[in-house]
Design an enzyme around this catalytic site. Sequence first.
Site, PDB file in Angstrom:
ATOM      1  N   HIS A  30      -0.163  23.799   1.080  1.00  0.00           N
ATOM      2  CA  HIS A  30       0.936  24.780   0.963  1.00  0.00           C
ATOM      3  C   HIS A  30       1.857  24.279  -0.145  1.00  0.00           C
ATOM      4  O   HIS A  30       2.851  23.601   0.088  1.00  0.00           O
ATOM      5  CB  HIS A  30       1.674  24.862   2.311  1.00  0.00           C
ATOM      6  N   ASN A  40       6.222  29.895  -4.147  1.00  0.00           N
ATOM      7  CA  ASN A  40       4.911  29.367  -3.743  1.00  0.00           C
ATOM      8  C   ASN A  40       3.933  29.627  -4.881  1.00  0.00           C
ATOM      9  O   ASN A  40       4.131  30.531  -5.697  1.00  0.00           O
ATOM     10  CB  ASN A  40       4.380  30.132  -2.522  1.00  0.00           C
ATOM     11  N   CYS A  78      13.065  28.479  -4.841  1.00  0.00           N
ATOM     12  CA  CYS A  78      13.382  27.328  -3.996  1.00  0.00           C
ATOM     13  C   CYS A  78      14.888  27.192  -3.981  1.00  0.00           C
ATOM     14  O   CYS A  78      15.512  27.132  -5.034  1.00  0.00           O
ATOM     15  CB  CYS A  78      12.724  26.082  -4.583  1.00  0.00           C
ATOM     16  N   ARG A 133       6.670  36.187   4.356  1.00  0.00           N
ATOM     17  CA  ARG A 133       7.586  35.258   5.050  1.00  0.00           C
ATOM     18  C   ARG A 133       8.202  34.265   4.058  1.00  0.00           C
ATOM     19  O   ARG A 133       9.381  34.317   3.752  1.00  0.00           O
ATOM     20  CB  ARG A 133       6.823  34.530   6.174  1.00  0.00           C
ATOM     21  N   ASP A 134       7.400  33.381   3.507  1.00  0.00           N
ATOM     22  CA  ASP A 134       7.968  32.299   2.696  1.00  0.00           C
ATOM     23  C   ASP A 134       8.569  32.856   1.414  1.00  0.00           C
ATOM     24  O   ASP A 134       9.593  32.359   0.926  1.00  0.00           O
ATOM     25  CB  ASP A 134       6.867  31.278   2.360  1.00  0.00           C
TER      26      ASP A 134
HETATM   27  P1  HMG Z   1      20.803  25.502  16.023  1.00  0.00           P
HETATM   28  O1  HMG Z   1      22.112  26.072  15.567  1.00  0.00           O
HETATM   29  O2  HMG Z   1      20.690  24.022  16.148  1.00  0.00           O
HETATM   30  O3  HMG Z   1      20.260  26.172  17.362  1.00  0.00           O
HETATM   31  O4  HMG Z   1      19.671  26.031  15.054  1.00  0.00           O
HETATM   32  P2  HMG Z   1      20.901  26.488  18.736  1.00  0.00           P
HETATM   33  O5  HMG Z   1      19.801  26.372  19.728  1.00  0.00           O
HETATM   34  O6  HMG Z   1      22.169  25.739  18.938  1.00  0.00           O
HETATM   35  O7  HMG Z   1      21.238  28.055  18.596  1.00  0.00           O
HETATM   36  C1  HMG Z   1      22.228  28.537  17.705  1.00  0.00           C
HETATM   37  C2  HMG Z   1      22.160  30.041  17.664  1.00  0.00           C
HETATM   38  O8  HMG Z   1      20.901  30.473  17.168  1.00  0.00           O
HETATM   39  C3  HMG Z   1      22.306  30.679  19.040  1.00  0.00           C
HETATM   40  O9  HMG Z   1      22.899  31.935  18.849  1.00  0.00           O
HETATM   41  C4  HMG Z   1      20.885  30.869  19.464  1.00  0.00           C
HETATM   42  O10 HMG Z   1      20.725  31.902  20.409  1.00  0.00           O
HETATM   43  C5  HMG Z   1      20.223  31.255  18.152  1.00  0.00           C
HETATM   44  P3  HMG Z   1      24.484  32.156  19.082  1.00  0.00           P
HETATM   45  O11 HMG Z   1      24.685  31.775  20.513  1.00  0.00           O
HETATM   46  O12 HMG Z   1      25.183  31.225  18.124  1.00  0.00           O
HETATM   47  O13 HMG Z   1      24.670  33.600  18.758  1.00  0.00           O
HETATM   48  N1  HMG Z   1      18.800  30.950  18.129  1.00  0.00           N
HETATM   49  C6  HMG Z   1      17.863  31.821  17.763  1.00  0.00           C
HETATM   50  N2  HMG Z   1      17.943  33.117  17.389  1.00  0.00           N
HETATM   51  C7  HMG Z   1      16.782  33.729  17.116  1.00  0.00           C
HETATM   52  N3  HMG Z   1      15.575  33.127  17.178  1.00  0.00           N
HETATM   53  C8  HMG Z   1      15.471  31.840  17.549  1.00  0.00           C
HETATM   54  C9  HMG Z   1      16.655  31.151  17.867  1.00  0.00           C
HETATM   55  N4  HMG Z   1      16.898  29.885  18.274  1.00  0.00           N
HETATM   56  C10 HMG Z   1      18.221  29.783  18.440  1.00  0.00           C
HETATM   57  N5  HMG Z   1      14.280  31.263  17.599  1.00  0.00           N
HETATM   58  C11 HMG Z   1      17.431  26.735  14.671  1.00  0.00           C
HETATM   59  C12 HMG Z   1      18.344  25.663  15.257  1.00  0.00           C
HETATM   60  C13 HMG Z   1      16.031  26.160  14.641  1.00  0.00           C
HETATM   61  C14 HMG Z   1      17.486  27.966  15.551  1.00  0.00           C
HETATM   62  C15 HMG Z   1      17.939  27.075  13.243  1.00  0.00           C
HETATM   63  O14 HMG Z   1      18.091  25.884  12.533  1.00  0.00           O
HETATM   64  C16 HMG Z   1      17.007  27.976  12.505  1.00  0.00           C
HETATM   65  O15 HMG Z   1      16.818  29.127  12.860  1.00  0.00           O
HETATM   66  N6  HMG Z   1      16.400  27.486  11.391  1.00  0.00           N
HETATM   67  C17 HMG Z   1      15.463  28.300  10.657  1.00  0.00           C
HETATM   68  C18 HMG Z   1      15.078  27.595   9.441  1.00  0.00           C
HETATM   69  C19 HMG Z   1      14.037  28.392   8.681  1.00  0.00           C
HETATM   70  O16 HMG Z   1      13.596  29.446   9.076  1.00  0.00           O
HETATM   71  N7  HMG Z   1      13.652  27.828   7.517  1.00  0.00           N
HETATM   72  C20 HMG Z   1      12.678  28.429   6.698  1.00  0.00           C
HETATM   73  C21 HMG Z   1      11.288  28.272   7.239  1.00  0.00           C
HETATM   74  S1  HMG Z   1      10.600  26.650   7.003  1.00  0.00           S
HETATM   75  C22 HMG Z   1       9.939  26.680   5.414  1.00  0.00           C
HETATM   76  O17 HMG Z   1      10.187  27.588   4.680  1.00  0.00           O
HETATM   77  C23 HMG Z   1       8.993  25.597   5.000  1.00  0.00           C
HETATM   78  C24 HMG Z   1       7.529  26.049   5.000  1.00  0.00           C
HETATM   79  O18 HMG Z   1       7.358  27.160   4.132  1.00  0.00           O
HETATM   80  C25 HMG Z   1       6.633  24.903   4.556  1.00  0.00           C
HETATM   81  C26 HMG Z   1       7.095  24.259   3.252  1.00  0.00           C
HETATM   82  O19 HMG Z   1       7.126  24.923   2.205  1.00  0.00           O
HETATM   83  O20 HMG Z   1       7.437  23.074   3.329  1.00  0.00           O
HETATM   84  C27 HMG Z   1       7.092  26.484   6.404  1.00  0.00           C
HETATM   85 MG    MG Z   2       6.965  27.010   2.010  1.00  0.00          MG
END
Ligand code: HMG
Ligand code: MG
Length: 289
Positions: free
Chosen positions: A207, A249, A240, A15-16
Amino acid sequence: MTLPARVRIVEVGPRDGLQNEPVTVPTAVKLGLVERLLAAGLTAIEVGSFVSARWVPQMADTAALMARLPPNPAGRYAVLVPNLKGFEAARAAGAGEVAVFASASEAFSRANINCSIAGSLERFAPVAQAARTAGIPLRGYVSCVLGCPTEGPVAPETVAQVARRLIDLGCYEVSLGDTIGAGTPDTARACVAAVAAVIPPERIALHFHDTGGLALANIRACLDLGVSVVDAAVGGLGGCPYAKDAPGNVATEAAVADLDRLGIATGIDSGRLADAARFIKGALGRPTA
Ligand code: HMG
Ligand code: MG
């Protein structure tokens, strides 16, 4: 406090690691990676996320991958879910665990999930409720615990508050993300100590991204605080988005070797783990050690 006798490694590479690759890795390669991770003795494996495919296209095949995964009777396949829509997709795909992800920085929260920290916690409440009803364990992340690419240093007390809220929502564990690898042993220890003052240390995971090259030292600096869970990505996958050519990571193989040097058991077969690292680096065209 003394060092733990054993550390549970949570493998987040599929995933990450792969979410940050510039290319989308084919589902069959992801499957080959997870099979090799299992063979190495990893059982807690984060395999993908149910997020917007527009935001993170690399994870769009998570349901397809999950349909092909071998049984994991000794552990759980986990996925990230940002909202109820993601949770429903994860449940339908048979996820063994789901994780919500918050931030300790307002700027990163908006950049990553398009809402404020408070707004994200509101979104997570129904996810937590649904996970409880479905009997699916819920994990929580806090990002930017040792620094934010936009806001700079982050106060340990802010991290502690968000971590406490995640525990109150029903997370069994909170993983503290040094998202941009900005930490040092001193800042990592201060942050983890602040969090351990408000939640039991056995519910904290480390993490740490290795952008600054200090991830192993930062892990070492926290292990006598009662923490015994470390997230890592095979091959140091990931990079990153805010630091070009930076490592990802902390590499699982480096973490396992370092814990071994400290006399801390992980239950991981390092030879087979090296196979998994060679496999994915080969598939990505990366140099292998
Ligand atoms: P948004 O645009 O504010 O959401 O995004 P929305 O509710 O307005 O929806 C927009 C569109 O996304 C719509 O589709 C929804 O249906 C769809 P459209 O009508 O435009 O075709 N949608 C989804 N589709 C699939 N699955 C869903 C979903 N929700 C809405 N669950 C949202 C808000 C949260 C969806 C967006 O910002 C997003 O997907 N962000 C993902 C960010 C991400 O994955 N980042 C990486 C992971 S975090 C990380 O790596 C850190 C970590 O490793 C720890 C660390 O290292 O710090 C965990
Ligand atoms: Mg991470």
